[in-house]
Enzyme design. Structure first.
Site, PDB file in Angstrom:
ATOM      1  CE  LYS A 112      -4.441   1.003   0.129  1.00 19.34           C
ATOM      2  NZ  LYS A 112      -5.558   0.199  -0.396  1.00 19.34           N
ATOM      3  CG  ASP A 152      -7.051   3.351  -1.282  1.00 16.78           C
ATOM      4  OD1 ASP A 152      -7.678   2.278  -1.222  1.00 16.78           O
ATOM      5  OD2 ASP A 152      -6.997   4.130  -0.316  1.00 16.78           O
TER       6      ASP A 152
HETATM    7  P1  NAD Z   1     -12.922   7.628  -3.603  1.00 14.39           P
HETATM    8  O1  NAD Z   1     -11.902   8.668  -3.440  1.00 14.39           O
HETATM    9  O2  NAD Z   1     -13.409   7.324  -4.987  1.00 14.39           O
HETATM   10  O3  NAD Z   1     -14.205   7.996  -2.731  1.00 14.39           O
HETATM   11  C1  NAD Z   1     -14.131   8.262  -1.363  1.00 14.39           C
HETATM   12  C2  NAD Z   1     -15.472   8.785  -0.912  1.00 14.39           C
HETATM   13  O4  NAD Z   1     -15.455   8.935   0.498  1.00 14.39           O
HETATM   14  C3  NAD Z   1     -15.794  10.173  -1.491  1.00 14.39           C
HETATM   15  O5  NAD Z   1     -17.177  10.216  -1.814  1.00 14.39           O
HETATM   16  C4  NAD Z   1     -15.526  11.098  -0.320  1.00 14.39           C
HETATM   17  O6  NAD Z   1     -16.291  12.287  -0.354  1.00 14.39           O
HETATM   18  C5  NAD Z   1     -15.937  10.224   0.840  1.00 14.39           C
HETATM   19  N1  NAD Z   1     -15.357  10.636   2.113  1.00 14.39           N
HETATM   20  C6  NAD Z   1     -14.102  11.079   2.367  1.00 14.39           C
HETATM   21  N2  NAD Z   1     -13.983  11.389   3.665  1.00 14.39           N
HETATM   22  C7  NAD Z   1     -15.185  11.128   4.235  1.00 14.39           C
HETATM   23  C8  NAD Z   1     -15.710  11.244   5.542  1.00 14.39           C
HETATM   24  N3  NAD Z   1     -14.937  11.701   6.538  1.00 14.39           N
HETATM   25  N4  NAD Z   1     -17.003  10.875   5.762  1.00 14.39           N
HETATM   26  C9  NAD Z   1     -17.765  10.416   4.745  1.00 14.39           C
HETATM   27  N5  NAD Z   1     -17.334  10.292   3.487  1.00 14.39           N
HETATM   28  C10 NAD Z   1     -16.058  10.645   3.242  1.00 14.39           C
HETATM   29  O7  NAD Z   1     -12.363   6.330  -2.885  1.00 14.39           O
HETATM   30  P2  NAD Z   1     -12.767   4.819  -3.095  1.00 14.39           P
HETATM   31  O8  NAD Z   1     -11.810   4.237  -4.064  1.00 14.39           O
HETATM   32  O9  NAD Z   1     -14.237   4.726  -3.323  1.00 14.39           O
HETATM   33  O10 NAD Z   1     -12.374   4.219  -1.664  1.00 14.39           O
HETATM   34  C11 NAD Z   1     -13.307   4.187  -0.589  1.00 14.39           C
HETATM   35  C12 NAD Z   1     -12.920   3.072   0.348  1.00 14.39           C
HETATM   36  O11 NAD Z   1     -12.910   1.844  -0.382  1.00 14.39           O
HETATM   37  C13 NAD Z   1     -11.514   3.193   0.974  1.00 14.39           C
HETATM   38  O12 NAD Z   1     -11.519   2.659   2.268  1.00 14.39           O
HETATM   39  C14 NAD Z   1     -10.673   2.334   0.062  1.00 14.39           C
HETATM   40  O13 NAD Z   1      -9.485   1.861   0.710  1.00 14.39           O
HETATM   41  C15 NAD Z   1     -11.652   1.217  -0.215  1.00 14.39           C
HETATM   42  N6  NAD Z   1     -11.324   0.425  -1.396  1.00 14.39           N
HETATM   43  C16 NAD Z   1     -11.285   0.974  -2.635  1.00 14.39           C
HETATM   44  C17 NAD Z   1     -10.948   0.177  -3.712  1.00 14.39           C
HETATM   45  C18 NAD Z   1     -10.913   0.702  -5.128  1.00 14.39           C
HETATM   46  O14 NAD Z   1     -10.695  -0.103  -6.041  1.00 14.39           O
HETATM   47  N7  NAD Z   1     -11.147   1.986  -5.360  1.00 14.39           N
HETATM   48  C19 NAD Z   1     -10.667  -1.185  -3.533  1.00 14.39           C
HETATM   49  C20 NAD Z   1     -10.745  -1.722  -2.256  1.00 14.39           C
HETATM   50  C21 NAD Z   1     -11.070  -0.900  -1.199  1.00 14.39           C
END
Ligand code: NAD
Length: 420
Positions: A112, A152
């Protein structure tokens, strides 16, 4: 994302990951040496790199790359751009990546990365220079056969494209396999953008099946409206679920009669989801406590803690986010009979299709979206069923079951290599 101790529970993600290893290792009776290895990342790099900003000033950014364990294969995991990134968070996320790859049986260990920054403050040019600067700083330790980053929080396909280009220029070869989640034209995989949410939805369907229920009519609340949360909202609405609440970093909206998720998406693109209507506003805190069938935390860590676990009313918590539930909160949810689909299983669709992307890059031969989604479905459904079966056999929860499968696999690889 907090790293302090509240109500006597630790919110340090690295300590939480270590506790989760201990609980599953105890049930498996793993050799102490294996547990000692698994509780720490193998290699951690801290970098400080200068970036020229649009106003002519130079800012130095701090970033990290953690490679947890490469017994099964190269390390793999996303890069996060967020002001609250810490080294302990990146270390924990790299550990969770190892266990995620283990639970779905991918030939990878976990990695990561993260940069302390707020991309909302950057112009497009500044974002490109930060992205290229970070890749240049970590280029010596990543590569298609060593460590393969991906998107991410707050990192996108465009950022992956810039990073792949920087790495390729440094090495003097075109190297699409160094990073996944790229734009399609640069060797990205069809279906990768939707994969995390799609995989999560496949596991929710399995959990509902075990309850004798169909997705149609199930009520859903989602925290986070980005890649994982927004696409999950659309897919679940397509299945006939009633998405009643969603939120982003600015706050949430709730309508017990159901939200028009397409309209919410358009507002997110043009203004703010809060423009849906003042009468619908709800805080991120209250969203988590709604009486719904399915709650999907899809933002950051430590949102379900000792402070609110007792107030969670969902029947299923599907952890699209990494690390949203603390171990103490987990026990409370389990005691209340809430089915928690753990992050290392629920959001493993992202890394699974990242793996498919890497395989396609290495073969230089590309699959249709249908092929990708079918292969993803097979992986997610079989992994859910294996975890559920093991959890039932040991009379434990799905998280412990998932960790057991994963720890066993990684330990077997370490034994076969003669590490333990
Ligand atoms: P992203 O940047 O596309 O979206 C993040 C979202 O969270 C946004 O809508 C943002 O406004 C919101 N956010 C940020 N801070 C916040 C808060 N304090 N309260 C509420 N909402 C908040 O990110 P993503 O890729 O969707 O990732 C989200 C989660 O999913 C993370 O934990 C990430 O590690 C996990 N994840 C993502 C992937 C991927 O392929 N993108 C894969 C596995 C896990």
């Amino acid at each position: 994302m907090q790293t302090t101790v509240t109500n006597t529970e630790t919110l340090n993600p690295f300590e939480i990951a270590q506790k989760q290893i201990d609980s599953a290792a105890a049930l498996l009776n793993l050799p102490k040496a294996a547990v000692d290895i698994l509780k720490r990342p193998k290699r951690v790099l801290t970098v400080n790199f200068p970036v020229k900003m649009d106003d002519g000033s130079v800012k130095v950014f701090e970033g990290y790359r953690s490679q947890h364990n490469n017994a099964i294969g190269p390390t793999k995991g996303g890069i996060r751009f967020h002001p609250d990134v810490t080294l302990d968070e990146v270390k924990a996320l790299s550990m969770w990546m190892s266990f995620k790859c283990g639970v779905v049986g991918l030939p990878y260990g976990g990695g990561k990365g993260g940069v302390i920054c707020d991309p909302h403050d950057f112009s497009k040019g500044e974002l490109e220079r930060v992205s290229r600067g970070f890749m240049e700083a970590i280029a010596d330790i990543v590569g298609p056969e060593t460590d393969i980053p991906a998107p991410d929080v707050y990192t996108t396909a465009q950022i992956m494209g810039w990073m792949m280009d920087t790495y390729s220029r440094l090495k003097g070869v075109n190297s699409p396999g160094v990073i996944t989640g790229k734009p399609l034209i640069l060797g990205g995989s069809k279906g990768r953008n939707e994969a995390t949410a799609r995989g999560c939805v496949y596991t929710i369907i399995e959990a509902l099946k075990e309850m004798g229920r169909e997705p149609a009519g199930a009520t859903v609340a989602i925290q986070g409206f980005g890649n994982a949360g927004r696409i999950a909202a659309n897919l679940l609405a397509d299945l006939g679920c009633k998405v009643v609440a969603v939120s982003d970093s600015k706050g949430g909206i709730y309508n017990p009669a159901g939200l028009d998720v397409q309209a919410v998406g358009q507002l997110k693109d043009t203004a703010s989801i809060l423009d849906y209507g003042k009468q619908y506003h709800i805080s991120n805190h209250d969203l988590l406590e709604l009486e719904v069938d399915i709650l999907i935390p899809a933002a950051l860590e430590n949102v379900i803690t000792l402070a609110n676990a007792d107030h969670i009313k969902a029947k299923i918590v599907a952890e699209a986010a990494n690390g949203p539930t603390t171990p103490d909160a987990d026990k409370i949810l389990s005691g209340k009979g809430i089915v928690v689909i753990p992050d290392i299983l629920a959001n493993a669709g992202g890394v699974t299709v990242s793996y498919f992307e890497w395989v396609q890059n290495l073969m230089n031969f590309y699959w249709s979206e249908e092929e990708v989604n079918d292969k993803l479905n097979v992986k997610m459904v079989s992994s859910y069923q294996a975890v559920s079966k093991l959890a039932k056999a040991y009379n434990t929860d799905l998280r412990t079951g998932a960790y057991m499968i994963s720890l066993k696999r990684i330990t077997e690889a370490m034994e076969a290599r003669g590490w333990v």
